[in-house]
Design a protein around this motif. Structure first.
Motif, PDB file in Angstrom:
ATOM      1  N   VAL A 109       0.833  -1.207   0.000  1.00 27.90           N
ATOM      2  CA  VAL A 109       0.000   0.000   0.000  1.00 27.90           C
ATOM      3  C   VAL A 109       0.864   1.252   0.000  1.00 27.90           C
ATOM      4  N   ALA A 110       1.929   1.239   0.794  1.00 25.63           N
ATOM      5  CA  ALA A 110       2.801   2.410   0.862  1.00 25.63           C
ATOM      6  C   ALA A 110       3.520   2.669  -0.461  1.00 25.63           C
ATOM      7  N   LEU A 111       3.947   1.611  -1.131  1.00 23.66           N
ATOM      8  CA  LEU A 111       4.608   1.782  -2.427  1.00 23.66           C
ATOM      9  C   LEU A 111       3.661   2.397  -3.447  1.00 23.66           C
ATOM     10  N   ALA A 112       2.405   1.944  -3.433  1.00 20.97           N
ATOM     11  CA  ALA A 112       1.427   2.503  -4.373  1.00 20.97           C
ATOM     12  C   ALA A 112       1.170   3.978  -4.108  1.00 20.97           C
ATOM     13  N   ARG A 239      -6.917   6.484 -10.225  1.00 20.39           N
ATOM     14  CA  ARG A 239      -7.227   5.163 -10.787  1.00 20.39           C
ATOM     15  C   ARG A 239      -6.040   4.217 -10.684  1.00 20.39           C
ATOM     16  N   ALA A 240      -4.832   4.753 -10.836  1.00 19.07           N
ATOM     17  CA  ALA A 240      -3.638   3.908 -10.748  1.00 19.07           C
ATOM     18  C   ALA A 240      -3.425   3.389  -9.336  1.00 19.07           C
ATOM     19  N   VAL A 241      -3.627   4.243  -8.333  1.00 13.31           N
ATOM     20  CA  VAL A 241      -3.474   3.799  -6.948  1.00 13.31           C
ATOM     21  C   VAL A 241      -4.487   2.703  -6.630  1.00 13.31           C
ATOM     22  N   ARG A 242      -5.720   2.902  -7.067  1.00 16.92           N
ATOM     23  CA  ARG A 242      -6.752   1.888  -6.828  1.00 16.92           C
ATOM     24  C   ARG A 242      -6.385   0.567  -7.495  1.00 16.92           C
ATOM     25  N   MET A 243      -5.924   0.629  -8.727  1.00 20.21           N
ATOM     26  CA  MET A 243      -5.592  -0.578  -9.465  1.00 20.21           C
ATOM     27  C   MET A 243      -4.357  -1.269  -8.884  1.00 20.21           C
ATOM     28  N   SER A 244      -3.345  -0.494  -8.515  1.00 17.75           N
ATOM     29  CA  SER A 244      -2.109  -1.098  -8.016  1.00 17.75           C
ATOM     30  C   SER A 244      -2.304  -1.731  -6.642  1.00 17.75           C
ATOM     31  N   ILE A 245      -3.127  -1.125  -5.786  1.00 20.29           N
ATOM     32  CA  ILE A 245      -3.403  -1.736  -4.488  1.00 20.29           C
ATOM     33  C   ILE A 245      -4.140  -3.059  -4.678  1.00 20.29           C
ATOM     34  N   THR A 246      -5.098  -3.071  -5.602  1.00 24.22           N
ATOM     35  CA  THR A 246      -5.813  -4.310  -5.898  1.00 24.22           C
ATOM     36  C   THR A 246      -4.860  -5.380  -6.432  1.00 24.22           C
ATOM     37  N   ALA A 247      -3.967  -4.987  -7.346  1.00 24.48           N
ATOM     38  CA  ALA A 247      -3.003  -5.943  -7.890  1.00 24.48           C
ATOM     39  C   ALA A 247      -2.054  -6.445  -6.815  1.00 24.48           C
ATOM     40  N   GLY A 248      -1.622  -5.550  -5.909  1.00 27.58           N
ATOM     41  CA  GLY A 248      -0.721  -5.959  -4.843  1.00 27.58           C
ATOM     42  C   GLY A 248      -1.353  -6.959  -3.899  1.00 27.58           C
ATOM     43  N   VAL A 249      -2.609  -6.725  -3.531  1.00 25.78           N
ATOM     44  CA  VAL A 249      -3.311  -7.663  -2.651  1.00 25.78           C
ATOM     45  C   VAL A 249      -3.494  -9.011  -3.358  1.00 25.78           C
ATOM     46  N   PHE A 250      -3.801  -8.980  -4.658  1.00 23.04           N
ATOM     47  CA  PHE A 250      -3.958 -10.224  -5.411  1.00 23.04           C
ATOM     48  C   PHE A 250      -2.642 -10.998  -5.460  1.00 23.04           C
ATOM     49  N   ILE A 251      -1.528 -10.288  -5.673  1.00 20.17           N
ATOM     50  CA  ILE A 251      -0.218 -10.953  -5.696  1.00 20.17           C
ATOM     51  C   ILE A 251       0.097 -11.560  -4.333  1.00 20.17           C
ATOM     52  N   LEU A 252      -0.171 -10.805  -3.268  1.00 19.00           N
ATOM     53  CA  LEU A 252       0.069 -11.315  -1.917  1.00 19.00           C
ATOM     54  C   LEU A 252      -0.759 -12.566  -1.647  1.00 19.00           C
TER      55      LEU A 252
END
Length: 270
Positions: A109-112, A239-252
């Motif tokens: 989350v912090a990276l995003a 939109r990028a922050v929303r998408m990247s947080i979603t992608a990060g949680v999915f990767i985790l």
């Protein structure tokens, strides 16, 4: 109308996938052709520039976030375990939760919100000022120069950043348990070292590296495709922050399920 939306969404997904593929495929070329740009991005992501460097940059921001989450583990873990008389196992929670879940999720989350949002704003400003078109005129491949270099920088910079994050989470949990609640340091260290496995730390770093690459890929795409002037840049960052947080949680989630599965893959070191 619905058909047009489906076609438009499919086309956008294809364009986004093609961008990610090109950005990742051009990583070796970016390292070979633009090493100075890579080093500049690493310095900016890790420490920050100008006024941001005074505050601390990404390292201190992520460090404070994981410090807070580590302290929460001490507060909730000690109080909860003390209700059933096993507060000595707070060291187990510090070793187990910080490495497997808390630190990677907090770092993602912090990276995003830091380096990712900054990359979208930078590239978006270049797009609306026609600087990306100028790069193409000069014969510079913009995806390699802008996206691939930032992906490399993000993956490299996250190594020391995440090291600080994990250490701060460990320190906060130990401080809260031994100093605030008065548990014996020897008891805490015994259970902490017994349940902390080096393999878990390795997978935790792999999760952080994967999330960093995903964050930079997503944010560079949204910055690269900005439209609508300065207002469009702000919209793209959101939109990028929303998408990247979603992608990060999915990767985790994906890595955690792949490594630990249903059994939990529980380890006792020593």
């Amino acid at each position: 109308m619905t058909g047009e939306r489906v076609v438009g969404a499919t086309r956008k997904l294809g364009e986004q996938t093609a961008f990610y593929g090109q950005a990742l495929a051009f990583v070796p070329d970016a390292i070979r052709r633009y090493p100075t740009m890579v080093l500049r991005q690493i310095a900016g992501m890790g420490i920050g520039t100008g006024a941001l460097a005074v505050i601390g940059g990404t390292v201190v921001i992520i460090g404070f976030l994981t410090l807070s989450t580590g302290a929460l583990i001490a507060v909730q873990g000690y109080n909860t375990l003390s209700n059933v008389g096993i507060e000595a196992l707070t060291g187990f929670l510090g070793a187990f939760l910080n490495v497997r879940f808390i630190a990677p999720a907090t770092a993602g989350v912090a990276l995003a919100a830091t380096i990712g949002a900054g990359a979208t704003a930078q590239i978006g400003a270049m797009r609306i000022n026609e600087e990306i078109d100028a790069l193409e005129v000069m014969g510079i491949r913009p995806i390699t120069y802008l996206a691939s270099t930032r992906i490399v920088a993000g993956v490299v910079a996250v190594i020391p950043i995440y090291t600080v994050a994990v250490l701060m989470s460990f320190l906060a949990t130990r401080f809260g348990t031994t100093v605030v609640y008065g548990q014996s340091a020897g008891v805490y260290d015994h259970y902490f070292s017994s349940f902390l496995h080096p393999t878990d730390l390795l997978w935790s770093f792999i999760e952080a590296l994967a999330m960093a690459a995903a964050v930079m890929a997503v944010h560079t795409y949204y910055g690269y495709t900005v439209t609508g002037g300065p207002a469009g840049v702000g919209d793209a960052v959101g939109r990028a922050v929303r998408m990247s947080i979603t992608a990060g949680v999915f990767i985790l989630l994906t890595i955690t399920l792949s490594v630990y599965g249903q059994s939990g893959n529980f380890h006792l070191s020593g």
